[in-house]
Design a protein around this motif. Structure first.
Motif, mmCIF file in Angstrom:
data_model
loop_
_atom_site.group_PDB
_atom_site.id
_atom_site.type_symbol
_atom_site.label_atom_id
_atom_site.label_comp_id
_atom_site.label_asym_id
_atom_site.label_seq_id
_atom_site.Cartn_x
_atom_site.Cartn_y
_atom_site.Cartn_z
ATOM 1 N N GLN A 73 3.892 0.811 -11.945
ATOM 2 C CA GLN A 73 3.015 -0.047 -12.746
ATOM 3 C C GLN A 73 2.896 -1.438 -12.133
ATOM 4 O OE1 GLN A 73 3.290 0.465 -17.247
ATOM 5 N NE2 GLN A 73 5.292 1.239 -16.608
ATOM 6 N N TYR A 74 4.044 -1.988 -11.737
ATOM 7 C CA TYR A 74 4.018 -3.333 -11.151
ATOM 8 C C TYR A 74 3.230 -3.359 -9.860
ATOM 9 C CZ TYR A 74 5.422 -7.006 -7.997
ATOM 10 O OH TYR A 74 5.385 -8.005 -7.068
ATOM 11 N N VAL A 75 3.460 -2.365 -8.999
ATOM 12 C CA VAL A 75 2.792 -2.348 -7.697
ATOM 13 C C VAL A 75 1.278 -2.313 -7.864
ATOM 14 C CG1 VAL A 75 2.380 -0.937 -5.643
ATOM 15 C CG2 VAL A 75 4.714 -1.403 -6.377
ATOM 16 N N ASP A 76 0.783 -1.522 -8.805
ATOM 17 C CA ASP A 76 -0.663 -1.482 -9.043
ATOM 18 C C ASP A 76 -1.178 -2.868 -9.436
ATOM 19 O OD1 ASP A 76 -0.909 1.169 -8.433
ATOM 20 O OD2 ASP A 76 -0.865 1.873 -10.516
ATOM 21 N N ALA A 82 -3.797 -8.125 -7.645
ATOM 22 C CA ALA A 82 -3.716 -9.578 -7.484
ATOM 23 C C ALA A 82 -3.754 -9.998 -6.023
ATOM 24 C CB ALA A 82 -2.441 -10.095 -8.141
ATOM 25 N N GLY A 83 -3.787 -9.027 -5.112
ATOM 26 C CA GLY A 83 -3.908 -9.348 -3.692
ATOM 27 C C GLY A 83 -2.604 -9.430 -2.933
ATOM 28 N N VAL A 84 -1.494 -9.025 -3.555
ATOM 29 C CA VAL A 84 -0.207 -9.090 -2.863
ATOM 30 C C VAL A 84 -0.136 -7.995 -1.802
ATOM 31 C CG1 VAL A 84 2.299 -9.000 -3.117
ATOM 32 C CG2 VAL A 84 0.915 -10.009 -4.927
ATOM 33 N N LYS A 85 0.198 -8.384 -0.588
ATOM 34 C CA LYS A 85 0.319 -7.432 0.514
ATOM 35 C C LYS A 85 1.790 -7.154 0.856
ATOM 36 C CE LYS A 85 -4.133 -7.097 1.619
ATOM 37 N NZ LYS A 85 -4.731 -8.037 0.658
ATOM 38 N N ALA A 86 2.655 -8.173 0.636
ATOM 39 C CA ALA A 86 4.078 -8.035 0.940
ATOM 40 C C ALA A 86 4.846 -9.050 0.099
ATOM 41 C CB ALA A 86 4.348 -8.261 2.424
ATOM 42 N N GLU A 101 -1.772 -12.313 3.054
ATOM 43 C CA GLU A 101 -2.588 -12.218 4.263
ATOM 44 C C GLU A 101 -2.690 -10.792 4.792
ATOM 45 O OE1 GLU A 101 -4.262 -14.686 5.839
ATOM 46 O OE2 GLU A 101 -3.732 -16.074 4.227
ATOM 47 N N ARG A 102 -1.554 -10.115 4.887
ATOM 48 C CA ARG A 102 -1.524 -8.793 5.517
ATOM 49 C C ARG A 102 -0.197 -8.109 5.182
ATOM 50 N NH1 ARG A 102 -0.337 -12.775 9.172
ATOM 51 N NH2 ARG A 102 1.718 -12.604 10.146
ATOM 52 N N PRO A 103 -0.132 -6.786 5.329
ATOM 53 C CA PRO A 103 1.174 -6.118 5.235
ATOM 54 C C PRO A 103 2.103 -6.643 6.321
ATOM 55 C CG PRO A 103 -0.622 -4.522 5.126
ATOM 56 C CD PRO A 103 -1.236 -5.839 5.523
ATOM 57 N N ASP A 104 3.392 -6.470 6.114
ATOM 58 C CA ASP A 104 4.390 -6.985 7.070
ATOM 59 C C ASP A 104 4.176 -8.471 7.325
ATOM 60 O OD1 ASP A 104 5.775 -4.491 7.648
ATOM 61 O OD2 ASP A 104 3.923 -3.886 8.641
ATOM 62 N N LEU A 107 0.821 -1.207 0.000
ATOM 63 C CA LEU A 107 0.000 0.000 0.000
ATOM 64 C C LEU A 107 0.861 1.265 0.000
ATOM 65 C CD1 LEU A 107 -2.919 -0.914 2.449
ATOM 66 C CD2 LEU A 107 -2.999 -0.651 -0.038
ATOM 67 N N GLY A 108 2.013 1.207 0.659
ATOM 68 C CA GLY A 108 2.883 2.379 0.731
ATOM 69 C C GLY A 108 4.070 2.325 -0.221
ATOM 70 N N GLU A 109 4.112 1.319 -1.111
ATOM 71 C CA GLU A 109 5.259 1.134 -1.995
ATOM 72 C C GLU A 109 5.098 1.961 -3.273
ATOM 73 O OE1 GLU A 109 8.560 0.648 -3.190
ATOM 74 O OE2 GLU A 109 8.220 -0.685 -1.470
ATOM 75 N N ASN A 110 6.173 2.662 -3.681
ATOM 76 C CA ASN A 110 6.101 3.467 -4.905
ATOM 77 C C ASN A 110 7.337 3.345 -5.801
ATOM 78 O OD1 ASN A 110 8.022 4.926 -3.479
ATOM 79 N ND2 ASN A 110 6.606 6.573 -2.926
#
Length: 255
Positions: free
Chosen positions: A105-108, A113-117, A139-142, A98-101
């Motif tokens: 394009q890839y992060v979006d 696709a549901g990737v949290k980390a 499952e969740r961030p971190d 969520l906080g990755e920049n």
């Protein structure tokens, strides 16, 4: 870390070592490599293992289709943690998408696709990065604890050795096939030389020159010219003479 903190890694390495000692097929070995990697973190993740083929990154095996798809998005977009790990030889840790920049394009795409980390770990052998092991958490961030990272890093070292073993097996197989083809060609060429020597009443050097000249003039491989000569004079296709070395029962029939 608790007393059982290393248990997943111990189990993973034991499983991998048992597989290697069992001399599995190459596909089975690589599939197990990814499956075990996905389970050394808690909760289990998806794993894709990347290497380079003809200069391009490719996922050679994955624990599931989702990991392979996420890997492929990075290749097509030409950005992402996996590619950075390959290029730098360093671990690329994304704790929270969520906080990755770093890779917009890839992060979006990964978020959708549901990737949290994720963790991308380089696979290094003799100082050379030969691939990357990519872990995706949903499952969740971190998702990945410090213990998870330590286990994944230790496992990546073993995975790198296993991948190098697999690559060497492929190269040896290809070399073996090339050698077999070369020996078969040599056998057919030798038979053609014998025919020419008998027909032209010449020595082997002269016969080879006649065969080579015909090959060049007609832009055909030497073996093909030799096989055509044998077929024309015998009425049968050329056969590798090494097939005559033993009879049906395996008994040597040479005199």
């Amino acid at each position: 870390m608790d007393d059982n903190g290393d248990a997943p890694l111990v189990d993973a390495l034991s499983s991998l070592h048992s597989l290697l000692l069992g001399a599995p097929g190459l596909e089975e070995l690589l599939a197990k490599l990814a499956d075990v990697a996905a389970k050394i973190v808690e909760p289990p993740a998806s794993c894709g293992i990347t290497t380079r083929y003809d200069g391009q990154p490719r996922t050679i095996v994955s624990s599931d289709a989702r990991a392979a798809w996420i890997d492929e998005q990075q290749y097509s977009l030409r950005e992402g943690p996996c590619l950075d790990a390959l290029a730098s030889g360093a671990v690329v840790d994304v704790a929270d998408y969520l906080g990755e920049n770093r890779w917009p394009q890839y992060v979006d795409t990964a978020r959708t696709a549901g990737v949290k980390a994720s963790l991308a770990l380089p696979l290094i052998v003799d100082g050379q990065t030969i691939g990357a092991m990519n872990l995706y958490g949903y499952e969740r961030p971190d998702t990945f604890s410090e213990a998870d990272r330590e286990r994944a890093t230790a496992y990546a070292e073993q995975a790198a050795t296993t991948l190098a073993f697999a690559a060497r097996a492929v190269r040896q197989s290809e070399l073996g096939e090339q050698l077999e083809q070369a020996l078969a060609s040599r056998s057919v060429i030798d038979q053609a030389l014998g025919l020419l020597m008998g027909q032209e009443k010449c020595d082997a050097r002269t016969a080879f020159e006649l065969l080579r000249r015909h090959s060049q003039n007609h832009n055909r491989k030497l073996r093909d010219v030799a096989a055509a000569l044998i077929a024309r004079h015998t009425g049968r296709p050329a056969v590798d003479s090494r097939e005559f070395d033993s009879g049906p029962s395996g008994r040597d029939t040479r005199t």
